[in-house]
Design a protein around this motif. Structure first.
Motif, mmCIF file in Angstrom:
data_model
loop_
_atom_site.group_PDB
_atom_site.id
_atom_site.type_symbol
_atom_site.label_atom_id
_atom_site.label_comp_id
_atom_site.label_asym_id
_atom_site.label_seq_id
_atom_site.Cartn_x
_atom_site.Cartn_y
_atom_site.Cartn_z
ATOM 1 N N GLY A 5 38.584 48.267 37.640
ATOM 2 C CA GLY A 5 37.985 48.398 36.196
ATOM 3 C C GLY A 5 37.018 47.401 35.797
ATOM 4 N N ARG A 6 37.559 46.238 36.155
ATOM 5 C CA ARG A 6 38.061 44.701 35.503
ATOM 6 C C ARG A 6 38.152 44.043 36.769
ATOM 7 N NH1 ARG A 6 40.882 43.793 29.769
ATOM 8 N NH2 ARG A 6 40.152 42.076 30.198
ATOM 9 N N ASN A 7 38.012 42.549 35.626
ATOM 10 C CA ASN A 7 38.850 41.400 37.162
ATOM 11 C C ASN A 7 40.272 40.807 36.854
ATOM 12 O OD1 ASN A 7 36.038 41.636 38.576
ATOM 13 N ND2 ASN A 7 35.591 40.009 36.474
ATOM 14 N N LEU A 8 40.321 40.425 37.945
ATOM 15 C CA LEU A 8 41.594 40.223 37.792
ATOM 16 C C LEU A 8 43.029 41.442 37.699
ATOM 17 C CD1 LEU A 8 41.755 37.144 35.593
ATOM 18 C CD2 LEU A 8 41.498 36.595 38.393
ATOM 19 N N ARG A 9 42.532 42.732 39.261
ATOM 20 C CA ARG A 9 43.534 43.568 38.236
ATOM 21 C C ARG A 9 44.470 43.613 40.076
ATOM 22 N NH1 ARG A 9 43.193 42.299 34.072
ATOM 23 N NH2 ARG A 9 43.009 44.076 32.487
ATOM 24 N N GLY A 10 44.477 42.370 40.887
ATOM 25 C CA GLY A 10 45.115 42.255 42.528
ATOM 26 C C GLY A 10 44.316 42.952 43.427
ATOM 27 N N LYS A 11 42.893 43.082 43.686
ATOM 28 C CA LYS A 11 42.544 43.478 44.743
ATOM 29 C C LYS A 11 42.051 41.976 45.450
ATOM 30 C CE LYS A 11 38.410 44.160 42.033
ATOM 31 N NZ LYS A 11 38.573 43.014 41.208
ATOM 32 N N SER A 12 41.862 41.186 45.272
ATOM 33 C CA SER A 12 41.413 40.137 46.140
ATOM 34 C C SER A 12 43.185 39.895 46.798
ATOM 35 C CB SER A 12 40.957 38.784 45.247
ATOM 36 O OG SER A 12 40.292 38.616 45.510
ATOM 37 N N THR A 13 44.477 39.505 45.475
ATOM 38 C CA THR A 13 45.956 39.403 46.603
ATOM 39 C C THR A 13 45.722 40.632 47.611
ATOM 40 O OG1 THR A 13 46.234 39.043 43.964
ATOM 41 C CG2 THR A 13 47.925 39.738 45.486
ATOM 42 N N LEU A 14 45.465 42.213 47.459
ATOM 43 C CA LEU A 14 46.054 42.637 48.121
ATOM 44 C C LEU A 14 44.915 42.626 50.079
ATOM 45 C CD1 LEU A 14 45.865 46.774 48.430
ATOM 46 C CD2 LEU A 14 45.084 45.229 50.044
ATOM 47 N N LEU A 15 43.611 41.713 49.497
ATOM 48 C CA LEU A 15 43.196 41.836 50.920
ATOM 49 C C LEU A 15 43.449 40.216 51.910
ATOM 50 C CD1 LEU A 15 39.044 41.580 50.143
ATOM 51 C CD2 LEU A 15 41.213 43.499 51.171
ATOM 52 N N ASN A 16 43.934 39.024 50.690
ATOM 53 C CA ASN A 16 44.857 37.808 50.973
ATOM 54 C C ASN A 16 46.238 37.740 51.763
ATOM 55 O OD1 ASN A 16 42.752 36.204 49.718
ATOM 56 N ND2 ASN A 16 43.621 35.888 47.708
ATOM 57 N N VAL A 17 47.546 39.024 51.476
ATOM 58 C CA VAL A 17 48.488 39.745 51.337
ATOM 59 C C VAL A 17 47.752 40.345 52.708
ATOM 60 C CG1 VAL A 17 50.208 41.269 51.437
ATOM 61 C CG2 VAL A 17 49.395 40.115 50.025
ATOM 62 N N SER B 151 43.648 49.433 34.357
ATOM 63 C CA SER B 151 45.095 49.453 35.581
ATOM 64 C C SER B 151 44.944 48.141 36.266
ATOM 65 C CB SER B 151 45.230 50.533 36.097
ATOM 66 O OG SER B 151 45.393 52.114 34.775
ATOM 67 N N TYR B 152 46.563 48.143 37.149
ATOM 68 C CA TYR B 152 46.535 47.006 38.205
ATOM 69 C C TYR B 152 46.791 47.581 39.291
ATOM 70 C CZ TYR B 152 46.962 43.839 34.681
ATOM 71 O OH TYR B 152 47.104 42.755 33.817
ATOM 72 N N VAL B 153 45.520 47.189 40.649
ATOM 73 C CA VAL B 153 45.974 48.189 41.940
ATOM 74 C C VAL B 153 47.564 48.108 42.184
ATOM 75 C CG1 VAL B 153 45.361 47.325 44.360
ATOM 76 C CG2 VAL B 153 43.518 46.783 42.803
ATOM 77 N N TRP B 154 48.338 47.251 42.031
ATOM 78 C CA TRP B 154 49.579 46.942 42.483
ATOM 79 C C TRP B 154 50.437 46.702 41.385
ATOM 80 C CZ3 TRP B 154 51.601 42.607 41.629
ATOM 81 C CH2 TRP B 154 50.324 40.901 42.489
#
Length: 726
Positions: free
Chosen positions: A134-146, A723-726
Motif C-alpha cells: 500500500g505504500r513505498n519502502l515496504r520491502g518489494k524491491s528487497t524481495l526482487l533484489n534477493v 504492512s510490510y512485505v516481509w
C-alpha cells in the motif's frame, strides 16, 4: 570445409581493390579459426528459467518505539553488530525508522535497538507473479533484489540497513528440466555458500554440489553454471581500443526492466544492444558475426595505432629538423654579431703596462694630496685662531679705553650724585670721584683712572693697553697684521699645492683610463676571437645534424596486420551481415507487430507503426507523426521497453528459437506516469502473454489492487495498508 569459408573464397576471388585473392577454403577456415571466428552458426533453442522458491531470514534492528519492536529483546549500543554501530555513528537511518514526532518518548538509552528476527518464504508460480504494497519502502524491491542476488551472484543495491539484516538466503531455480538451489549465508552483503543440483529418487531429494563460493567469486560461479545450462554464448565486442567479452552479467541484467533505467531498448548495456537483440531473436549466425566484427575492428585498431605511431615519429623528425635549422641560424646570427677586427697583442700589452704605471703614480699623488689637504686645513685653523686673538685684543682695548675715560654722574650702586666738584678734585685729592678710593698716581699721570689698591701688574697692564690704543690711533701696531698675513699666506700656499696635485691626479687618471680602455678593447677582441672559434665549431656540428636530418626520410608505418587475414575476416563479415539480415528481417517484422500490439494493450493508444531494425533502433508514429524511441516520454518508453522484452521472449518460445529463458522482472512499472487503469490493463495483458509463451514474470508495484484482482493468491505477495512485505 565450411559454408562460410566457401562464400569468403568466392568474394575474395571477385575482389577489385588490390586484385583478386586466390585462397582455398581450407586456408580461409584456418585463418578464421586463428582469429577466433567460429565456422558454424549455432541453432538457438530457448531453455526455460523459473524461480520455484524464495526463502530468506535474518534480524531487523529497530527503534524500540516502533510497534513491530514491542516485546522484542533490547540490545545496548555496545553489543550491537559492527555494521549497526557504524550506521548509528554515521547517522544512517534504518529502514522503517519512526518519523519525528510519530512515536511517544521512551526512557530507553540512546543507541539501544530492538532485536526483531524475521523470515520470509514464498513459492512463485509460472506466469505472472505480483509483489505489492500500500505504500513505498515496504520491502518489494528487497524481495526482487534477493531473487536477482541468487541468480546473478552480485549483491544488489540494498539499503545499508537491509543489506545487514539479511543473514541467510535460499532460492530454488528450475533451469530446463534441472532443479538447482542457491543457498548462502550473508554478512552485510558478503555471501558464502554453494549451488546444488536437486534430484528426487524414490521421493527422496538428493543434492549434488555444483559450485561453492566465498565472497567475490559468487558471480563467477553463477555465470559458469548458468551460461552453459541456458545455452548462452559469450558476446564479443570491440570497445574503444580493446576487445571485451560480455557474458552472464550482461544477460542477467537484461532480465530486469526498471522504471529508472530505460535505455537502451533491449537489455541494459548501451554498447551491446544490437548483439543482445540478435542473441534473443535467435539468428544462427549472430554470434559468428559478432566474433568476425570484433576481429576486424581489432585489426583496424592495430593498423591505425601503427599508422599513428609512424606519423608521430615523422612529426618528431620534422620537429627535430626545424629545431636543427633554427640552431644553425642562431649560431650564424651570433657569429655575425661578433667584431671582425683582429687584436694587436703588443699594443694591448703596452697599454695595459702604461695603465698600470699611471695607476701607481696616481696612487702616490693621492697620498700626497691627502697630506697637503690636511696641511691646508691646519693652516686655515691657525689663520682663524690668529684672527680671533687679534679681535679679542682689539675689543679689550676698546673696553678699557671706554670705561677708564668714563665720567659717571651718579654712583652705579647707590645712585648718589657725583658732583663736578668731586670730579675736578680727583687730580688734587688723588681719590675716585665715584667711590672715593685712593688713585694710583702713576696711572693718573697716564690718564688712567685706577685705584691704588689694584695690584701693580694689573695697573701696569691697563697703562700699557691705553698707551697701545693711543699708538694704534696714531697708526702704530703692525705686529698683529704681520701674524695674520703670515697665516693667510700659509693657507694660500697650501691650497695652491692642493689644487696643483688635484689637477695632476686628474690628468694622470684620464691617461690611465685611456690606456685601460685600449687594453680592454684588445681584450674584448681577444675574447670575441675565442668566441668565434667556439661558435664556428658549434655551427659545424649544427650543420652536420641538419644535413643528417634532411637526408633521412620519415619513418614508414610497419603494418602489424596481415593483409590477407584482414581481407578474409572483412569478407566473412560481409557474408555474415547478409545472412543475419536475411534471417532476422522477417523475424523483426513479426516482433515489431507484437511490440505494437502489446504497447497499445498497455494503454499507449497514441503509438503505432512500430519498426525495430537490425541496429536495435525503434522507429514509430506518435499520433501519426514520425517518432523514435529516444523521443518518447519515460512513461511511453517503459511501455515500449516492456513490450519489446515480452515480444522477444514470445517470438523465441512460439517459434522454438532464440536464447531468452523467458524470465522477466518488472520493478515498479507504475512509477512512470502510468494511471491505475493502464496498469490494470497491463497486468491482464501480461497474463495473456505469459500463458501463451510460458513465461515467468515478476511485477513489483505500489498499486496492489490489480494484483489482488487478477492474480491467484499463490502468484502474489501483497502487503496492505502500512504492512510490510516481509
Amino acid at each position: 570445409m565450411s559454408v562460410l569459408g566457401n562464400e569468403v573464397v568466392g568474394i575474395l576471388a571477385k575482389r577489385r581493390k588490390g586484385g583478386p585473392l586466390v585462397l582455398s577454403v581450407e586456408e580461409v577456415d584456418e585463418i578464421l579459426r586463428g582469429l577466433g571466428v567460429p565456422l558454424l552458426g549455432t541453432k538457438a533453442v530457448p531453455v526455460p528459467l523459473r524461480a520455484t522458491r524464495i526463502h530468506f531470514k535474518g534480524t531487523k534492528w529497530l527503534d524500540p518505539r516502533r510497534a513491530e519492536a514491542q516485546g522484542c529483546p533490547l540490545v545496548d549500543a555496545a553489543d550491537l553488530p559492527v555494521w549497526v554501530r557504524l550506521a548509528e555513528d554515521n547517522r544512517t537511518p534504518l529502514m522503517g525508522s519512526a518519523s519525528a514526532g510519530a512515536a511517544p518518548e521512551t526512557d530507553q538509552p540512546a543507541g539501544t535497538k530492538a532485536r526483531v528476527p524475521f523470515q520470509f518464504e514464498w513459492s512463485p508460480q509460472p506466469g505472472v507473479n505480483g509483489i505489492g504494497s500500500g505504500r513505498n519502502l515496504r520491502g518489494k524491491s528487497t524481495l526482487l533484489n534477493v531473487l536477482m542476488w541468487s541468480l546473478t551472484g552480485r549483491c544488489p543495491q540494498f539499503q545499508n540497513d537491509v543489506r545487514g539484516w539479511i543473514e541467510h538466503v535460499e532460492v530454488g531455480w528450475q533451469v530446463g528440466a534441472e532443479q538447482l538451489r542457491v543457498e548462502f549465508d550473508a554478512v552485510n552483503g558478503v555471501a558464502t555458500g554453494r549451488v546444488v543440483s536437486v534430484t528426487e529418487v524414490a521421493s527422496v531429494a538428493r543434492t549434488t554440489v555444483l559450485g561453492q563460493f566465498d565472497g567475490a567469486d559468487f558471480e563467477g560461479v553463477m555465470g559458469s553454471l548458468m551460461m552453459t545450462r541456458l545455452r548462452l554464448e559469450n558476446i564479443p565486442v570491440w570497445a574503444d581500443t580493446a576487445a571485451r567479452v560480455h557474458a552472464w552479467p550482461a544477460y542477467s541484467s537484461s532480465f530486469v526492466v526498471r522504471a529508472n533505467q530505460l535505455d537502451p531498448i533491449v537489455g541494459n548495456e548501451q554498447t551491446i544492444g544490437v548483439r543482445m537483440m540478435q542473441m534473443f531473436i535467435g539468428t544462427d549466425w549472430a554470434p559468428v558475426q559478432a566474433a568476425a566484427m570484433t576481429a576486424r575492428r581489432g585489426m583496424e585498431t592495430a593498423r591505425a595505432a601503427a599508422k599513428d605511431k609512424a606519423q608521430a615519429a615523422g612529426e618528431a623528425i620534422e620537429a627535430s629538423r626545424k629545431a636543427a635549422a633554427k640552431a644553425v641560424q642562431d649560431v650564424q646570427t651570433k657569429i655575425a654579431d661578433l667584431p671582425t677586427e683582429t687584436p694587436d697583442m703588443r699594443v694591448m700589452l703596452e697599454a695595459a703596462n702604461h695603465a698600470s704605471d699611471l695607476s701607481r703614480e696616481v696612487h702616490r699623488l693621492e697620498g700626497r694630496l691627502i697630506a697637503q689637504q690636511s696641511l691646508a686645513e691646519t693652516t686655515r685653523q691657525q689663520l682663524k685662531a690668529v684672527k680671533a686673538r687679534a679681535h679679542t685684543r682689539y675689543e679689550d682695548a676698546l673696553a678699557a679705553r671706554f670705561f677708564h675715560h668714563m665720567r659717571p654722574s651718579v654712583c652705579p650702586r647707590c645712585a648718589a650724585q657725583v658732583t663736578p666738584e668731586r670730579q675736578a678734585a680727583e687730580p688734587d685729592k688723588h681719590e675716585c670721584s665715584v667711590c672715593a678710593s685712593d688713585l694710583n698716581l702713576e696711572a693718573l699721570q697716564s690718564d688712567v683712572i685706577v685705584a691704588a689698591s689694584v695690584p701693580h701688574e694689573i695697573a701696569a697692564g691697563l697703562i700699557a693697553e691705553t698707551s697701545r690704543d693711543d699708538s694704534e690711533d696714531d697708526g702704530a701696531g703692525e705686529e698683529p697684521r704681520d701674524e695674520i698675513e703670515a697665516a693667510q699666506a700659509a693657507v694660500t700656499a697650501a691650497e695652491t699645492a692642493v689644487a696643483g696635485l688635484t689637477t695632476e691626479i686628474a690628468e694622470l687618471t684620464r691617461q690611465r683610463d685611456a690606456a685601460a680602455a685600449r687594453a680592454e678593447a684588445g681584450g674584448e677582441l681577444l675574447a670575441a676571437a675565442s668566441d668565434r672559434r667556439t661558435l664556428e665549431l658549434d655551427l659545424a656540428r649544427a650543420e652536420g645534424a641538419l644535413a643528417a636530418l634532411t637526408q633521412s626520410s620519415n619513418p614508414r608505418a610497419v603494418d602489424p596486420v596481415d593483409s590477407v587475414e584482414l581481407a578474409v575476416v572483412d569478407a566473412a563479415e560481409q557474408v555474415l551481415k547478409k545472412w543475419v539480415k536475411k534471417d532476422q528481417g522477417p523475424m523483426l517484422v513479426q516482433i515489431s507487430a507484437d511490440i505494437e500490439r502489446l504497447t497499445r494493450s498497455f494503454g499507449a493508444d497514441n503509438l503505432s507503426g512500430f519498426t525495430l531494425n537490425g541496429a536495435a533502433n525503434m522507429a514509430l508514429l506518435e499520433n501519426g507523426v514520425d517518432q523514435s524511441y529516444s523521443g518518447l516520454t519515460d512513461g511511453e518508453k517503459l511501455r515500449v521497453k516492456i513490450a519489446t522484452a515480452i515480444a522477444l521472449i514470445r517470438h523465441g518460445y512460439v517459434e522454438g528459437i532464440g536464447r531468452h529463458p523467458g524470465f522477466l522482472v518488472l520493478d515498479s512499472p507504475s512509477a512512470e506516469e502510468m494511471p491505475l487503469e493502464d496498469f490494470d490493463i497491463m497486468v491482464k495483458a501480461l497474463q495473456d502473454v505469459a500463458a501463451e509463451a510460458k513465461m515467468q514474470i515478476f511485477v513489483a508495484t505500489r498499486n496492489a489492487a490489480p494484483l489482488v484482482e487478477h492474480l491467484p493468491k499463490a502468484n502474489r505477495v501483497v502487503a496492505e495498508g502500512n504492512s510490510y512485505v516481509w
